[in-house]
Design an enzyme around this catalytic site. Structure first.
Site, short mmCIF file in Angstrom:
data_model
loop_
_atom_site.label_atom_id
_atom_site.label_comp_id
_atom_site.label_asym_id
_atom_site.label_seq_id
_atom_site.Cartn_x
_atom_site.Cartn_y
_atom_site.Cartn_z
N CYS A 205 -1.13 8.74 6.94
CA CYS A 205 -2.50 8.45 6.55
C CYS A 205 -3.36 8.30 7.81
CB CYS A 205 -2.54 7.17 5.73
SG CYS A 205 -1.71 7.33 4.13
N CYS B 234 -3.51 4.91 9.53
CA CYS B 234 -2.23 4.35 9.99
C CYS B 234 -1.53 5.25 11.00
CB CYS B 234 -1.32 4.10 8.79
SG CYS B 234 -1.98 2.86 7.64
N CYS C 77 0.83 -1.21 0.00
CA CYS C 77 0.00 0.00 0.00
C CYS C 77 0.87 1.26 0.00
CB CYS C 77 -0.93 -0.03 1.21
SG CYS C 77 -2.15 1.28 1.23
N CYS C 78 1.89 1.29 0.87
CA CYS C 78 2.79 2.46 0.90
C CYS C 78 3.52 2.60 -0.42
CB CYS C 78 3.80 2.33 2.04
SG CYS C 78 3.15 2.75 3.67
N CYS D 199 12.08 4.07 8.20
CA CYS D 199 11.22 4.04 7.02
C CYS D 199 12.07 3.84 5.78
CB CYS D 199 10.41 5.32 6.92
SG CYS D 199 11.34 6.74 6.41
#
Ligand code: SF4
Length: 240
Positions: free
Chosen positions: A193, A196, A110-111, A222
């Site tokens: 988001c 999240c 998704c990311c 990240c």
């Protein structure tokens, strides 16, 4: 370092980057607190740097309000990149709208689709990009340099906010009346988001507010800023 010394060194590096790369330099900004300081410094002291942000399609309303406020407060056309519609539709059809809660792989997928792919599009044709990374945000960022080669995207990477602390950031925001995401006033530190991101409690690591259902090991850093990663693999996109 005093706030005025921090401002001076940040502005100097931003000028260096702008003068060297011109319109082949871009600042992808997630509109976090340090990002807002850097936008303020660019608009007031180093005009001419392209700035963009990502609309993942899942952002909190407060972030959309901030996007609009940035446009109006600074009188700039903040570029907004969106994910590829076909990629999002195929992903949701296969895995569902809330796939990220089901596995780390799904969250990275998704990311990748909502953040990393649009960012790659934004960086295509660029020579260099600017980040809002700070040394105090994660242990392995202590070795980050102000100017680096970025093997993930094959660009130069400038990190003008490295020496700022959380306290420096908020001192600047208050003193210069900088717009910021109102969720920060509700104990949200790192805002991504809506689905999240959560508020944190006193004493919690600031990163505990992102993807809190996963183990700490998977959240150590990240992906966009892990130089050893290959583009497109395991990237979360949180750093913008
Ligand atoms: S933060 Fe969550 S909703 Fe946003 S792109 Fe990543 S997994 Fe998807």
């Amino acid at each position: 370092m005093s706030t005025s010394a921090l401002i001076e060194s940040t502005v100097a590096l931003l000028r260096q980057a702008r003068d060297k790369h011109g319109d082949r330099l871009i600042y992808p900004c997630a509109l976090g607190s340090e990002g807002m300081v850097q936008i303020d410094l660019i608009c007031k002291q180093v005009p001419g740097i392209r700035m963009m942000t990502l609309d993942t399609g899942r952002l909190p309303q407060a972030t959309y309000e901030l996007m609009q406020e940035v446009r109006e407060h600074y009188g700039i056309d903040l570029e907004i990149m969106f994910p590829d519609q076909d990629e999002v539709e195929a992903m949701v059809r296969k895995h569902g709208v809330n796939l990220f809660y089901h596995s780390v792989e799904n969250r990275k997928l998704c990311c990748g689709i909502r953040k990393v792919h649009p960012l790659k599009r934004a960086l295509t044709g660029m020579e260099a990009w600017i980040t809002g990374r700070r040394r105090d945000q994660a242990e392995n960022r202590a070795v980050v340099q102000p100017v680096e080669n970025d093997p993930v995207f094959g660009l130069m990477k400038y990190n003008p906010m490295l020496d700022w602390t959380e306290s420096d950031i908020w001192t600047y925001i208050r003193e210069h009346d900088v717009p910021y995401n109102r969720l920060h006033d509700e104990h949200y530190v790192s805002i991504g988001c809506e689905c999240c991101t959560r508020a944190i409690t006193a004493g919690e690591d600031p990163r505990a507010g992102r993807w809190w259902w996963e183990s700490e090991d998977t959240l150590a850093e990240c992906g966009l800023h892990v130089s050893s990663l290959h583009a497109g693999e395991g990237e979360s996109g949180e750093g913008i």
